[in-house]
Design a protein around this motif. Sequence first.
Motif, short mmCIF file in Angstrom:
data_model
loop_
_atom_site.label_atom_id
_atom_site.label_comp_id
_atom_site.label_asym_id
_atom_site.label_seq_id
_atom_site.Cartn_x
_atom_site.Cartn_y
_atom_site.Cartn_z
N ARG A 1 1.26 -2.05 0.26
CA ARG A 1 1.48 -2.46 -1.12
C ARG A 1 2.62 -1.68 -1.77
N ASP A 2 2.70 -0.37 -1.51
CA ASP A 2 3.68 0.47 -2.18
C ASP A 2 4.94 0.73 -1.35
N LEU A 3 5.08 -0.01 -0.26
CA LEU A 3 6.26 0.16 0.60
C LEU A 3 7.53 -0.06 -0.20
N GLY A 4 8.49 0.83 -0.03
CA GLY A 4 9.76 0.65 -0.74
C GLY A 4 9.70 1.23 -2.13
N ALA A 5 8.63 0.94 -2.87
CA ALA A 5 8.51 1.43 -4.25
C ALA A 5 8.21 2.92 -4.30
N ASP A 6 7.45 3.41 -3.34
CA ASP A 6 7.02 4.80 -3.34
C ASP A 6 7.55 5.48 -2.07
N GLY A 7 8.43 6.47 -2.28
CA GLY A 7 9.08 7.12 -1.14
C GLY A 7 8.12 7.79 -0.18
N THR A 8 7.10 8.45 -0.72
CA THR A 8 6.14 9.14 0.13
C THR A 8 5.36 8.15 0.99
N VAL A 9 4.93 7.06 0.36
CA VAL A 9 4.18 6.04 1.09
C VAL A 9 5.05 5.44 2.19
N THR A 10 6.31 5.19 1.87
CA THR A 10 7.22 4.62 2.85
C THR A 10 7.37 5.56 4.04
N LEU A 11 7.52 6.85 3.74
CA LEU A 11 7.66 7.86 4.79
C LEU A 11 6.40 7.93 5.66
N LEU A 12 5.24 7.91 4.99
CA LEU A 12 3.97 7.98 5.74
C LEU A 12 3.82 6.77 6.65
N THR A 13 4.16 5.60 6.12
CA THR A 13 4.04 4.37 6.91
C THR A 13 4.94 4.45 8.14
N HIS A 14 6.16 4.92 7.90
CA HIS A 14 7.10 5.05 9.02
C HIS A 14 6.55 6.02 10.07
N THR A 15 5.91 7.08 9.59
CA THR A 15 5.33 8.07 10.49
C THR A 15 4.21 7.47 11.33
N ILE A 16 3.37 6.65 10.69
CA ILE A 16 2.27 6.01 11.43
C ILE A 16 2.84 5.07 12.50
N VAL A 17 3.89 4.33 12.12
CA VAL A 17 4.51 3.40 13.07
C VAL A 17 5.04 4.17 14.28
N ARG A 18 5.73 5.28 14.00
CA ARG A 18 6.30 6.07 15.11
C ARG A 18 5.22 6.71 15.96
#
Length: 292
Positions: free
Chosen positions: A218-235
């Motif tokens: 939901r907060d992808l792109g809008a929230d930098g921390t969330v975006t970073l966390l999501t990227h981390t989970i993907v990796r």
Amino acid sequence: RAKEQGGGRLEVYAADMHAQVVGRLELQARLRQALADKEFTLEYQPVVDLESSQVTAVEALVRWRRTDPADGDGDGRAAERLLLPEEFIGAAEESGLIVPLGEWVLREACAKVALWRAAEWDIGLSVNLSVRQILSPRFVETVADALEESGLPARVLTLEVDEEVLLEDPGEAVERLSALRRLGVRLAIDDFGMGYASLAHLRELRVDEIKIDPSFVRDLGADGTVTLLTHTIVRLGQDLGVQVVAEGIERPEQLEKLRSMGCGHGQGFLVARPMAAAGVEALVGGGAGIPL
Ligand code: C2E
Ligand code: MG
Ligand code: MG
Ligand code: MG
């Protein structure tokens, strides 16, 4: 006066609690009847490969087609409502009815997907489990039976569990889940990232799939921390060789972001809503992709 008021309030609370308990018991009794009357039904939500937009699996989601007695609108006809899990799963878990209900879900979904596969459609199936089901005495046999009766190969079935499965009786839960894995079925952690110790649990449980919680998407792109966390989970998924599915994709920007991160799979209203089996057949039956 304050004392009187306090006492009065207490009575209101007590009456409230009583009404709640009675309501809860009534709901549990209705659920039991509903299972006997075959009022439950399944919807299926497609999961796609984000790169190819092919549907790789469907997630079975239970609904209650509840017939309410004739209402007061004068036509004397019973009203039918489609209830979502949030309205009844809790009560089913408390009463233990989740065990037979979950068994029905498993059999029904396995049979349906086996039919689709018999028509040359290479599709997988995900089914949600409650802790109570996993810890029930004959659960592993139940899964084995559902596979055998339907003819569905174990490797195309993914069982989704929440992290809370490891809170109640971790030793027993890990034991059961390992036994399930030995059957050849896949395991997924649902709503990943929301639990207080997601990463630690990944070590205890050998899983095949991680489903990223919709609150991240939901907060992808809008929230930098969330975006970073999501990227981390993907990796993390890539490093561990675990399939990653992003849940709750509703907007094109979210899809693009996930694609650019290399997230493998996705699910959400933008891709397709949960729908009856006939709807899935009409939309993507036989292996049609979803233009994304
Ligand atoms: P879940 O396993 O995380 O399932 C995904 C939920 O997100 C579904 O809600 C689905 O309709 C919803 N969803 C999917 N895409 C989107 C989106 O883009 N936006 C939004 N806002 N929502 C989306 P549903 O069907 O109401 O199910 C809720 C939960 O109930 C499930 O969450 C699952 O934990 C539980 N559940 C459903 N079926 C079963 C079942 O057969 N057995 C058990 N034990 N639990 C079930
Ligand atoms: Mg799920
Ligand atoms: Mg779930
Ligand atoms: Mg989920």
